[in-house]
Design an enzyme around this catalytic site. Sequence first.
Site, PDB file in Angstrom:
ATOM      1  N   GLU A   1       0.861  -1.181   0.000  1.00 45.41           N
ATOM      2  CA  GLU A   1       0.000   0.000   0.000  1.00 45.41           C
ATOM      3  C   GLU A   1       0.899   1.234   0.000  1.00 45.41           C
ATOM      4  O   GLU A   1       1.865   1.259   0.742  1.00 45.41           O
ATOM      5  CB  GLU A   1      -0.924   0.046   1.223  1.00 45.41           C
ATOM      6  CG  GLU A   1      -2.009   1.099   1.053  1.00 45.41           C
ATOM      7  CD  GLU A   1      -2.940   1.230   2.269  1.00 45.41           C
ATOM      8  OE1 GLU A   1      -2.501   0.939   3.384  1.00 45.41           O
ATOM      9  OE2 GLU A   1      -4.080   1.640   2.079  1.00 45.41           O
TER      10      GLU A   1
ATOM     11  N   GLU B   1      -5.935  -2.931  12.736  1.00 42.02           N
ATOM     12  CA  GLU B   1      -5.593  -3.724  11.552  1.00 42.02           C
ATOM     13  C   GLU B   1      -6.567  -4.875  11.356  1.00 42.02           C
ATOM     14  O   GLU B   1      -6.904  -5.228  10.227  1.00 42.02           O
ATOM     15  CB  GLU B   1      -4.160  -4.253  11.662  1.00 42.02           C
ATOM     16  CG  GLU B   1      -3.088  -3.165  11.833  1.00 42.02           C
ATOM     17  CD  GLU B   1      -3.190  -2.034  10.817  1.00 42.02           C
ATOM     18  OE1 GLU B   1      -3.571  -2.314   9.661  1.00 42.02           O
ATOM     19  OE2 GLU B   1      -2.901  -0.875  11.176  1.00 42.02           O
TER      20      GLU B   1
HETATM   21 ZN   LIG Z   1      -5.720   1.466   8.789  1.00 38.42          ZN
END
Ligand SMILES: [Zn+2]
Length: 844
Positions: free
Chosen positions: A121, A290
């Site tokens: 990412e 997360e």
């Molecule tokens: Zn996040």
Amino acid sequence: MTESNHFYETFQPSHYDLYLDINRGTKLISGKTTITGNASQTAIALHQKFLDVSAVEADGAAVDFKLDQSAEAIRINLKQAGETRLTVTYTAPLTDSMMGIYPSYYEVNGEKKQIIGTQFETTFARQAFPSIDEPEAKATFDLAIKFDEHPGETIISNMPEVRTEDGVHYFDTTMKMSTYLIAFAFGELQSKQTKTKSGVTVGVFGTKAHKANELNFALDIAKRSIEFYEDFYQTPYPLPHSWQLALPDFSAGAMENWGLVTYREAYLLLDPDNTSLEMKQQVATVIAHELAHQWFGDLVTMKWWDDLWLNESFANMMEYVAIDAIQPDWHIWELFQTSEAPMALNRDATDGVQSVHVQVEDPAEIDALFDSAIVYAKGARMLVMVRSLLGDDALRKGLKKYFEAHQYGNATGADLWSALGAASNLDIGAIMNSWLEQPGYPVVDAQIVNGQLTLKQHQFFIGDGKDAGRQWQIPLNSNDSQAPAIFKDKQISLGQYDDVRSRLGEPFRANVGNNSHFIVRYDETLLNDILAHLDDFDAITQLQLMQDLRLLAEGQQISYASVVPLLKRFADSNAAVVITALYTLANNFKKFVSPDSTEEKHLQQLFDQLSAAQVKRLGWLPVAGESIDDQLSRPMILSAALYAQNEDAIAAAHQIFQDNQAKLATLSADIRGLILSNEVKHYGSAKLYDQLLADYQSTADGSYKANIRAALTSTPDVDLIAKTIGEFENADIVKPQDLRGWFRGVLANPKGEQAAWDWLRTDWQWLEDTVGGDMEFSTYITVTAGIFKTADRLVEFKTFFEPKINTPGLTREITMDIKVIESRVALIEAEQNAVNQAVADEVK
Ligand SMILES: [Zn+2]
């Protein structure tokens, strides 16, 4: 770029076969990627960056291709559109950038080792394999990985390994997922595993530099978080396992790769017997964040990066919802009030700030979206507003629908609002759009005008701001049940004040609970009424009062001098949130004094008066069985006493240091940082410096490392400061991931400010080469602007950064940070004398 430049429109992948051969010795990756999918036209493009492509085949036949570096593309001309199997053969470098596939370095017993891990990412998967590297382009993946393997190494990925053949590790086919969530890692790993009630295997992985028990805390939190989410979302965890992996080199805090979450070591592994409660809470919320993404973000993914907030705001709220459920004794929402709320309110008050929802195309601009104060903190506050409007039953019902409708696919903000709207019969979208699409937030003026209690809203600014006439749909949360639930007009009257007041039987207040994203400026009558009943109010209300006064003073809507006499009223509170808000406010007075001045002496006396009784009550060392509030308050109180230069405090800290000199790491983590900093400041020497730096290098305990860093950067010794800066570019001592903390520490030290600033300017190119292109890069500018407070520094800052203002990803940050320093300089100029006089009067 425009919308039509999304590569997904030319080619829709359905399945990838990835083969990677990674050689750590030669730092080279050889790859072959086969992508099956549909070409909607003959001219298609795949993403790539830094790939050396030797061949492209379509359905087994070589085709023409061209690398387009500026578009990060391979442009391919097919003979025909339709179902196509593309095969790309390439090599790529293995670089130390903490992006793509990269090595992490560490030592065990003096022996240098590395782990290979990934960070894809936002747009770094294209550095590892050619792909349609856009969140909407979901596909299934078969990974096959070979590496220069030696005995004792482990490899893990999103899915379980199914077989090894000729040194190639084959992993099970993934679910349909986005490229940025692919992950793998290999090296000499240790792990601990358990199973959730529903049978999901949960594991924590780390290097062998850590003690085995450092994995325990994370394993417990991860297991219980997944169990919580399976129940809360009413949707099973979608994969066979959930691995949590700590990487020694890691740029962000953590990354929600599906089934293989990666973390900074300090945010996953901790010594269960000696870690501060504050750090435990932080680690727990990171893990819960997360894991919230495993559904919200991974199972259902934003369609494009403009809806990044959808992922992050939601996970940022859910981390608190989850930890509050599994660890109720922590009162974790109080942490939300002392960390996320002020972060959002501070940043969002500067004109030019981004809105939560932002249109974005360029990869560098996508990285710049990750403004933690806005996309995370403000976004989470918005969703907290939504949650309180809906209630948990409707929220859960809506989420279940949302997951059912979009699982293994993509969604937009509008999709979420419609699912939540259907579950609640509220037009959530209409309320939320005013918060999502507009930057900034309102201050509500509560005034008595001609006997009427009147509310007005207008945008709140710290520093110069252009009033664009924005209005918000404000969940008012007033204690007056006759006030509207949503305040959306410019101005309203709540009736005769005398009637309202007698009806309420208590002072009028708005934003009760401090969960809506606005502040209140009460007129004198209303504020005095509240202050007269201060002791009747709960801790959050007291926090909120200080928070709003601080912001109004920063925005020059009230005088900081008027706040000084209020401080002592909060000083003896037993609530950690009140103590946090008090010292957040009090620390803001430090900018008005210069080092070693009479004014500083007065301020130190004030801090002494604020903290004295509490130091006596709490003592220096944690006490078994004490309240969580006392545990959390102690470091703030002691820190205040040390700032005050209280001789007893300095001596007490020194004594504790001497008693533990041979075993500093075992000092109670709650106060260890203060003890070390005190020692370096008042009893420092080159010998102590070297001893601490050696400990820094050898310890694997992230909390201890952070304590040492804070201590060493606070030294008044200019030679040691020069030595510290000399290590900034030595990755064996200061890892690039930790450099910003070191830099900030020296810059915040009045004796180090000049040297740190000189380093930043001189070695900017080195910094850009080392961490540029990374989403953390721009934060070097942010932390610098957080310190500077003089007109001279403002000029230097502008001289250096203005020429860089068109650098992709830095434009907004530079523009905003100039404003941040400008407004601080103006505030100090306007208020300095009055504030310092008020402090002098207060300590008489
Ligand atoms: Zn996040």
